[in-house]
Design an enzyme around this catalytic site. Structure first.
Site, PDB file in Angstrom:
ATOM      1  CB  SER A   1      -0.869  -0.027   1.248  1.00 42.65           C
ATOM      2  OG  SER A   1      -1.644   1.132   1.291  1.00 42.65           O
TER       3      SER A   1
ATOM      4  CG  ASN B   1      -4.158  -1.624  -1.571  1.00 36.99           C
ATOM      5  OD1 ASN B   1      -5.347  -1.909  -1.683  1.00 36.99           O
ATOM      6  ND2 ASN B   1      -3.333  -2.347  -0.847  1.00 36.99           N
ATOM      7  CB  THR B   2      -1.777  -4.915  -5.598  1.00 37.11           C
ATOM      8  OG1 THR B   2      -0.376  -4.845  -5.354  1.00 37.11           O
ATOM      9  CG2 THR B   2      -2.114  -4.074  -6.818  1.00 37.11           C
TER      10      THR B   2
ATOM     11  CG  HIS C   1      -4.090   4.949  -2.935  1.00 39.35           C
ATOM     12  ND1 HIS C   1      -5.196   4.352  -3.516  1.00 39.35           N
ATOM     13  CD2 HIS C   1      -3.713   4.151  -1.909  1.00 39.35           C
ATOM     14  CE1 HIS C   1      -5.469   3.232  -2.848  1.00 39.35           C
ATOM     15  NE2 HIS C   1      -4.591   3.086  -1.876  1.00 39.35           N
TER      16      HIS C   1
ATOM     17  CG  HIS D   1       0.524  13.181   0.510  1.00 40.44           C
ATOM     18  ND1 HIS D   1      -0.728  13.504   0.050  1.00 40.44           N
ATOM     19  CD2 HIS D   1       0.334  12.180   1.399  1.00 40.44           C
ATOM     20  CE1 HIS D   1      -1.632  12.731   0.651  1.00 40.44           C
ATOM     21  NE2 HIS D   1      -1.021  11.909   1.467  1.00 40.44           N
TER      22      HIS D   1
ATOM     23  CG  HIS E   1      -7.370   8.025 -16.220  1.00 42.95           C
ATOM     24  ND1 HIS E   1      -8.155   9.146 -16.310  1.00 42.95           N
ATOM     25  CD2 HIS E   1      -7.210   7.795 -14.896  1.00 42.95           C
ATOM     26  CE1 HIS E   1      -8.468   9.567 -15.079  1.00 42.95           C
ATOM     27  NE2 HIS E   1      -7.893   8.762 -14.218  1.00 42.95           N
TER      28      HIS E   1
END
Lengths: 284, 284
Positions: free
Chosen positions: B104, B120-121, B118, B108, B155
């Site tokens: 995770s 997280n896996t 951010h 900043h 994206h």
């Protein structure tokens, strides 16, 4: 409940009188001690759209030289409770209608030597009616001798108000406060406590009302004394770092646990008013 | 579930490899662009006392010149779920035992021109097993052309990873992210989105694992590109004010709504690790 409309009117009027007094006293400290001409900016809000059909309130916010952020809100809201809340508030088991008026205040001073404070009193009417409220103090350095002395002054003044109202009430309200303003994930209290009371209805409305008025009056008189005693205390860089930490934990408490914040978010309250309690700075 | 121990080992190893790569890349940006010698400080923690009987993790925190606060946590925790959580997590209806490993990360940056991110896996094993995770971007000025372009780059890279894994998955995971990182009280998203996925088990573990690895690898490569493109963009005082506001809302989301934060607090997680995601400054 034949006098209830009279009670509502008297309570609502009092919260406004107290708000005006507090704002004026805070402004006068700004003016006299730092020649600051910052005053409270007031802003009305309504719970639904722009009309007053379900009540609303008035925020007052000052960002000054002594008081980095001081927010004093009054509100009077009414209507039917949302499904999530029906039955969870006394006297709403059979009837979801409610009326609530109150004052809520948070002051974050600029100097880490001056403690932050919170005070809130309210009068609630459902099929029952009662007062609630409290006041608590948050010095930046909870362990310094100066902070402990200021907290003692605060506690003693509250003790006098409580014991005048009812013998033994101070210990009860003090414990309620310590239990409430607690951060379980940090295993620490938010500040150095004060009092917290709720569902107060002794059967003598005038007496309960007087107590609530005394809590408010005593609060501002004692806080003025506390500011006077601490405003000239010099601060180090370390005190300012500690202030950032204390403010972060204040934020954690208000966003993770505070009932008022949750109630406000669930009843579609005014975000600006709800978050007025949050500190002007924080750091993690 | 004959291969499950092998799966656990592979997943756990991967999260550590990814952590090492990310920390090394972030440190190298610090060194090369600001001659900063700040490095990640690592700290191990255990869920219970000081032993490893129910697992724990390793935090890594850097406070630098480019990255004001970058936290990268890995953890592997196991045991029996507390009563509040049994049955709420797939495969725990009849058996409360769980095993969870993951990475995770929250970054900043100091400059308001560089977006916060951010990622997280995680791999979870109960009587079922699955992957979950995601990555999202939070530019300070969500409406500026520069931010929108950086978000597009982010994206598009995620789209490639998702569509390589499974046609149509990008739209699904993108919507999931937008729905998740939403502040209802502000009626706005936390940032400009990305992807979010959970309960991923296609029946082909290696393929699902590859996807999760690609999410991580792609994340750091794309973020390096984003930093390169934005690090030299000059910032105004207004951008820094906006950064404080954006960070405050980031804090509101994490403390009021984030599932990971709630899960951590409910499972007696490590406070320092849980709050590593909170910003280095905020203001209300």
């Amino acid at each position: 409940m034949k006098n209830i409309e009279d009670f509502k009117k008297k309570a609502k009027n009092w919260f406004k009188i107290l708000r005006n007094k507090i704002c004026s006293d805070i402004e006068s400290i700004e003016r006299n001690s730092k020649s600051s001409n910052q005053i409270f900016k007031k802003k009305k809000w309504y719970r639904n759209n722009k009309d007053n059909k379900s009540g609303g309130g008035e925020m007052a916010l000052l960002r000054g030289e002594v008081f980095e952020k001081a927010g004093v809100n009054i509100s009077t809201v009414y209507g039917n409770l949302s499904k999530e809340l029906v039955g969870k508030i006394p006297g709403t088991e059979k009837n979801p209608s409610f009326w609530a008026s109150g004052i809520s205040l948070v002051i974050h001073p600029k100097s880490p030597s001056i403690p932050a404070v919170h005070m809130n009193t309210r009068f609630i009417v459902t099929e029952k009616f009662w007062f609630g409220g409290g006041a608590d103090i948050t010095p930046i350095n909870k362990k310094s001798k100066a902070s402990i002395n200021l907290a003692k002054l605060f506690h003693n003044s509250l003790k006098k108000v409580c014991e005048n109202y009812k013998k033994g009430s101070y210990q009860k309200y003090k414990k309620w406060c310590d239990d409430y303003f607690y951060l379980p994930h940090r295993k620490e209290t938010r500040g150095l406590g004060g009092i917290f009371y709720d569902n107060l209805n002794s059967g003598n409305w005038e007496r309960d009302f007087d107590f609530t008025k005394n809590v408010g009056d005593n609060f501002i008189e004692t806080y003025k004394e506390i500011v006077k005693l601490s405003i000239k205390t010099p601060c180090t860089q370390k005190d300012f770092s500690m202030q950032l930490e204390r403010r972060s934990r204040y934020t954690e408490f208000n966003l993770l646990y505070d009932r008022g914040t949750k109630f406000g978010l669930l009843t579609n309250g005014n975000i600006e008013a709800i978050f007025m309690s949050l500190p002007p700075s924080a750091s993690w």
